[in-house]
Design a protein around this motif. Structure first.
Motif: not given
Ligand SMILES: Nc1ncnc2c1ncn2[C@@H]1O[C@H](COP(=O)(O)OP(=O)(O)O)[C@@H](O)[C@H]1O
Ligand SMILES: [Mg+2]
Length: 306
Positions: A222-234, A299-300
């Motif tokens: 229901d909830t999410l975090a998106v990371i790329d290269h160790g950084r938070l994108m969303f 995002l990524t």
């Protein structure tokens, strides 16, 4: 309605507390920050998706949450308790107490292939001091109560994952951290994991589940975090992710369909006028919501699987 269900239905803005918070969480190997200043908030009662391409730092983050890897920088609070990084009795005692309330499955489950599922559970029972009822309940939840007699080396990948989850949930943790539990599973296996996680969530367990493939876990979170290269994108709810993307503008002309991304609603007339001036004959103007997959790729910046 039970408290956990009320929380799930009312969403996370109703004073529900965050069960994991990190601030500036960072892990460097040499000069490379593989996790870079992460501020995560996992709401209590959520099924929280932790998404990112391979190598983006998901496993390292989860290992830091579980005190298996020591952060280079930043702070972690789990179940309302700050996790100190020290090696003194105080910090170690705190970590042990908090970790006792967490269940986890990181990378492949550590099971003995030459033993049966039941025998593997017995070992877990001795290590954690579980009751008979807890062992039985865990095997029932993952639907391995009958397959428990079978040798684990004869298990399918999905059965092995479910045994790993049984071992992680037997001590009835409040928080479950699962690293890529759907990896390599076929659609039926993924569906089994989804049903299992939703059942646990219904009992009030907060679940953090990672994946590099959005499609695998989209329907369970229901909830999410998106990371790329160790950084938070969303970070936010699935609905918020959709809201942040402006639906594509689709204009059908004699020459075919023109698709424009990121055109604000009030700019539609200008785009239409511009096309008409260029000589287009317009048949239809409409908006189409991007798929979650499209939003992720934006995002990524990576196509296909995350
Ligand atoms: N112990 C380690 N030493 C050096 N680099 C590591 C170590 N563990 C992970 N890494 C690197 O950190 C990055 C993130 O890895 P990981 O957290 O496993 O990503 P993910 O789980 O998202 O695939 C990768 O580039 C990986 O090679
Ligand atoms: Mg990983």
């Amino acid at each position: 309605m039970r408290e956990a269900e009320v929380r799930r239905e009312s969403g996370r803005d109703c004073g529900a507390m965050d069960i994991i918070t990190t601030q500036g969480l960072t892990k460097a190997y040499g000069a490379t920050r593989v996790v870079d200043g992460l501020d995560l908030r996992v709401p209590q009662g959520s099924v929280f998706g932790f998404l990112g391409p391979n190598g983006s730092g998901k496993s390292t983050t989860m290992k830091m949450l579980l005190s298996l890897v020591r952060p280079t920088n930043g702070s972690i609070e789990v179940l309302g308790t700050p996790m100190g990084r020290g090696n003194g009795d105080g910090d170690r005692g705190t970590r042990r107490r908090v970790l006792g309330r967490i269940g986890s499955l990181i990378e492949a489950p550590s099971v003995y292939p030459h033993l049966t599922g039941n025998e593997n559970m017995r070992i877990q029972q001795m290590i954690l001091g579980l009751t008979e009822a807890q062992v039985r309940r865990a095997l029932e939840i993952v639907r391995l109560d009958t397959a428990g007699q079978k040798l684990v080396k004869q298990y399918s990948l999905g059965m092995k994952q479910r045994l790993g989850i049984a071992m992680a949930i037997a001590h009835q943790p409040e928080l479950l951290i699962l690293d890529e539990p759907t990896n390599g599973l076929d659609p039926a296996g993924i569906e089994e994991i989804r049903e299992l996680l939703l059942e646990l969530a219904g009992e009030g367990v907060t679940i953090m589940v990672s994946s590099h493939q959005l499609a695998e876990i989209e329907r369970m979170i229901d909830t999410l975090a998106v990371i790329d290269h160790g950084r938070l994108m969303f970070q936010g709810t699935k609905a918020e992710l959709f809201q942040q993307a402006t639906p594509d503008l689709l204009i059908t002309t004699d020459a075919g369909v023109v698709r424009r991304r990121d055109v604000p609603a009030d700019a539609t007339p200008y785009v239409v006028t511009e096309l008409v001036r260029a000589g287009a004959r317009i048949h239809e103007v409409r908006r189409e919501q991007q798929t979650l997959e499209d939003i992720f790729i934006e995002l990524t910046g990576r196509g296909g699987a995350l």
